[in-house]
Each structure stands twice: as C-alpha cells, then as structure tokens.
Design an enzyme around this catalytic site. Structure first.
Site, PDB file in Angstrom:
ATOM      1  CB  CYS A 141       0.287   1.683   4.119  1.00 56.80           C
ATOM      2  SG  CYS A 141      -1.431   1.175   4.048  1.00 56.80           S
ATOM      3  CB  CYS A 191      -0.912  -0.038   1.230  1.00 52.95           C
ATOM      4  SG  CYS A 191      -1.819   1.471   1.554  1.00 52.95           S
TER       5      CYS A 191
END
Length: 146
Positions: free
Chosen positions: A72, A69
């Site tokens: 993230c 991600c």
C-alpha cells in the site's frame, strides 16, 4: 450525461454544480472558495465518502489501504500521480481500512491495496494489488466508460 457535474468540496463537503466545459478552469467551491481539485487523492472517512458517492456525479477511484501494508505504501506515489492524470474527470480517494473497518466490510475488501471505481454510487470495477501509473489510468478510464 448532464451539462454540469456535481462536485463535492474537499474542504467543506458542499455540493457545487460546475458546467462540464469549466472543469478544466480550476473551479472553486462556491461556499468556502477552496479549489475543488488539488491534484492529489482525498483521505476520507466513511461519512464523507458516503456523501461523495451519494451526491457527487464524477466517477470515484478508491484506494483501500492500511498504514502497516508495505505494498500500500509502495502504491501511494503511483496513486497520487494518477490523480494528476485523472482529475478533473475523476475524484480519487483513499480509505484507511484500519480506521474505516465498517466501510471495508461493506465493500468486502479482502486484500489491500484494493482499487475500486464507482460510478453513480455503484461499483463498476475492482482490482487488487499494485499497478503502474499508466496501467492504473488506463484501467480507471476503461472502467468508467463502461
């Protein structure tokens, strides 16, 4: 609130009773002598996470994330910096949703990054998406105070 907090050791998972007034004195684990706070989030698996929220008394700020991600990864330095701002009043942890799929399912994580504040083992706030450091710290403190 009590006069002491129960802190779970980041190294050996021992429960440590620390007087609240001594939290700023860099407490160490009574069992393994490791510092109870390191100024950075702890990467936990489901077993260690469950022990922390079941036994520890500090509010827990969780970052549910995954290696693949992009947001993230972009959020990681902000979350790490927030640990330096929020400790010793909070325990900050990271949960890899790929490695801990059952835990992500238990908390109905639908998008990442998702930030969550737990107090007394219960979810008290949730926020999906990225936040800047000041907003994250303010949000976590307000969530834990309610």
């Amino acid at each position: 609130m009590t006069e002491a907090e129960i802190l779970i050791c980041p190294a050996c998972d021992a429960a440590n009773r620390v007087p609240r007034a001594r939290l700023i004195d860099a407490p160490r684990c009574g069992k393994c002598k490791v510092a109870l706070f390191g100024g950075k989030p702890l990467a936990l698996d489901a077993r260690r996470f469950d022990r922390l929220i079941r036994t520890g008394s500090l509010p827990v700020l969780v970052d549910f994330w995954a290696e693949w991600c992009g947001p993230c990864k972009a959020m990681a330095p902000t979350f790490a910096a927030a640990a330096r701002d929020l400790e010793p009043g909070f325990r900050l942890v990271k949960i890899d949703t790929e490695a801990e799929q059952a835990l992500a399912h238990r908390y109905a994580i639908r998008s990442i990054p998702t930030l969550m504040v737990l107090a007394d083992g219960r979810e008290v706030a949730r926020q999906s998406g990225m936040m800047d450091r000041a907003s994250l710290v303010r949000w976590a403190r307000m969530a834990a105070a309610n």
